[in-house]
Every structure is written in C-alpha cells, then in structure tokens.
Enzyme design. Structure first.
Site, PDB file in Angstrom:
ATOM      1  N   HIS A 109      -5.066  31.614   8.347  1.00 33.37           N
ATOM      2  CA  HIS A 109      -4.614  30.544   7.442  1.00 33.37           C
ATOM      3  C   HIS A 109      -3.579  31.058   6.431  1.00 33.37           C
ATOM      4  O   HIS A 109      -2.713  30.295   5.982  1.00 33.37           O
ATOM      5  CB  HIS A 109      -5.786  29.832   6.747  1.00 33.37           C
ATOM      6  CG  HIS A 109      -6.633  30.671   5.864  1.00 33.37           C
ATOM      7  ND1 HIS A 109      -7.695  31.402   6.321  1.00 33.37           N
ATOM      8  CD2 HIS A 109      -6.587  30.874   4.538  1.00 33.37           C
ATOM      9  CE1 HIS A 109      -8.268  32.019   5.303  1.00 33.37           C
ATOM     10  NE2 HIS A 109      -7.618  31.728   4.213  1.00 33.37           N
ATOM     11  N   CYS A 141     -10.580  -0.457  16.164  1.00 35.97           N
ATOM     12  CA  CYS A 141     -11.906  -1.084  16.209  1.00 35.97           C
ATOM     13  C   CYS A 141     -11.837  -2.604  16.218  1.00 35.97           C
ATOM     14  O   CYS A 141     -12.868  -3.272  16.292  1.00 35.97           O
ATOM     15  CB  CYS A 141     -12.715  -0.616  15.003  1.00 35.97           C
ATOM     16  SG  CYS A 141     -11.839  -0.919  13.461  1.00 35.97           S
TER      17      CYS A 141
HETATM   18  C1  PCO Z   1     -10.602   3.180  12.998  1.00 36.03           C
HETATM   19  N1  PCO Z   1      -9.439   3.727  12.588  1.00 36.03           N
HETATM   20  C2  PCO Z   1      -8.211   3.502  13.013  1.00 36.03           C
HETATM   21  C3  PCO Z   1      -7.243   4.514  12.483  1.00 36.03           C
HETATM   22  C4  PCO Z   1      -5.912   4.020  12.195  1.00 36.03           C
HETATM   23  N2  PCO Z   1      -5.326   3.346  13.315  1.00 36.03           N
HETATM   24  C5  PCO Z   1      -4.069   3.548  13.703  1.00 36.03           C
HETATM   25  C6  PCO Z   1      -3.580   2.712  14.869  1.00 36.03           C
HETATM   26  C7  PCO Z   1      -3.485   3.481  16.210  1.00 36.03           C
HETATM   27  C8  PCO Z   1      -2.975   2.554  17.301  1.00 36.03           C
HETATM   28  O1  PCO Z   1      -1.746   1.993  16.972  1.00 36.03           O
HETATM   29  C9  PCO Z   1      -4.847   3.987  16.625  1.00 36.03           C
HETATM   30  C10 PCO Z   1      -2.521   4.650  16.052  1.00 36.03           C
HETATM   31  O2  PCO Z   1      -4.369   1.580  15.007  1.00 36.03           O
HETATM   32  O3  PCO Z   1      -3.349   4.357  13.159  1.00 36.03           O
HETATM   33  O4  PCO Z   1      -7.877   2.624  13.754  1.00 36.03           O
HETATM   34  C11 PCO Z   1     -10.920   1.919  13.023  1.00 36.03           C
HETATM   35  S1  PCO Z   1     -12.552   1.647  13.019  1.00 36.03           S
END
Ligand code: PCO
Length: 194
Positions: A75, A160
């Site tokens: 690191h 999600c």
């Molecule tokens: C969980 N968390 C997320 C993280 C942030 N999401 C994103 C976008 C991505 C697709 O375009 C996954 C890159 O949605 O940065 O979604 C939710 S419970």
C-alpha cells in the site's frame, strides 16, 4: 511532464460491473497514462480481473509480497506510484470506512496513507435509501472537506429496481474528470508565469 500513473480503485457495489468499460476509456484516452486497478474482494464479484488489460492488485498480494523487514509494503508502494487515485464505485461501506480512517484492506490502507497534495476522486454508488440516509451527507462533507473530489452520483432505476439517486456517474464523466484532474493537465497560474 512525463506519463501519469492513475490508480483506479473499486468496491463492492454492483456498479463495479462498469470497471472493464472504465478501464477501456482510460487506457484508450489521448492522454498517455499508465493505469492500475486496486479491488476489494467483494468488487471482484462483478467483473473478472483476469480479463482486464491492466495490472490488478488484490488484498492477498499485500501479504504474499511481504516476508521480512525490508520487503516492500504494497500500500505504500502504490501510494508512491499513483499520481492520482479514483475510487469508482465508492460504496456505502468503504465510504464510511475511509471517512472514519479505517484501513482494513489494501484499498483503504492506500487511502489512509494518501499524499494529500495529490488528487483523490470518488464516484459514490449505492441504493437510493442508503444515499438519502443522513449519514451519507455527513460522510460527503468530511471527504470533500479533506479535499477529495466528488464525482456526483446520478438518478436512474437501480440494479434492485428502485428509482432515484445513487447510481454511479457515467463512465465517460468519470474518465473526463480524471483527465481534467491529472497534475500535468493543470495550467500554470498567472503568478508562476510572471
Ligand atoms: C443497489 N445499488 C446499485 C448501485 C448503483 N447502481 C448503478 C447502476 C448500474 C447500472 O447502470 C448498476 C451501474 O444502476 O450505478 O444499484 C441497489 S439495491
């Protein structure tokens, strides 16, 4: 000014799925930079480190490379190597850890040892409910107060199914902000010219 060394760091958010694209953007940019990646164990769930065209540093290497006093400490070697660090995505867990000075893996040890004269950028990514929790605003205030540069998250339908803020900034935005923050890209001030 010679070639700059850019250390990309990623954490256990599903947005780490974008790591191959981010690495591609950075390595194909017009500005000559050398790129390396440091990843947490959880982030490797979302991409295959073997398929990336750059050197990937993982927690195990820290322990495998050190056998006796005098051996390099990974690191510290990496904080010396990097002219700029960008944490993308920065998940809620690692955001909380670095805000509080916790250093329990390779990535957080580099941040804890960071040379504060060098740019450190971070692109948060997390579920909307986590993003809207008041702790997030406290952590952001602390990180920005240290001089770290936020690449703000965006609003969209997340992995999600929830819709709202918390999605990582677009890869193009992150790459552009990295390029703009590179020490060699900064114009000399008027006082230096006179
Ligand atoms: C969980 N968390 C997320 C993280 C942030 N999401 C994103 C976008 C991505 C697709 O375009 C996954 C890159 O949605 O940065 O979604 C939710 S419970």
């Amino acid at each position: 000014m010679g070639e700059s060394n850019v250390l990309v760091a990623c954490t256990g958010s599903v947005a780490s799925i974008k790591i191959p694209k981010l690495i591609e953007h950075l390595t194909n940019s017009h500005t000559k930079i050398e790129v390396r990646l440091v990843t947490t164990q959880n982030a490797t769930h979302f991409f295959n480190p073997e398929e990336l065209p750059v050197k990937v540093h993982r927690d195990a290497e820290e322990w495998e490379s050190w056998k006796k006093i005098g051996d390099p400490v990974l690191h510290i070697e990496l904080r010396r190597w990097a002219d700029l660090m960008v944490i993308a995505p920065l998940d809620a867990n690692t955001m909380a850890k670095i805000t509080n000075g916790i250093c329990d893996n390779l990535l957080t040890c580099i941040v804890r040892a960071w040379d504060m004269k060098r740019p450190l950028l971070f692109a948060p990514a997390m579920n909307t409910h986590m993003w809207e929790h008041p702790l997030t605003a406290q952590h952001l205030t602390t990180l920005k107060g240290l001089g770290y540069q936020e690449i703000p998250c965006i609003r969209k339908t997340l992995a999600c199914g929830d819709t709202g803020y918390g999605a990582m900034a677009e890869v193009e935005t992150i790459a552009a902000q990295v390029m703009a923050a590179l020490p060699s890209q900064q114009h000399p001030t008027t006082s230096q010219q006179s």
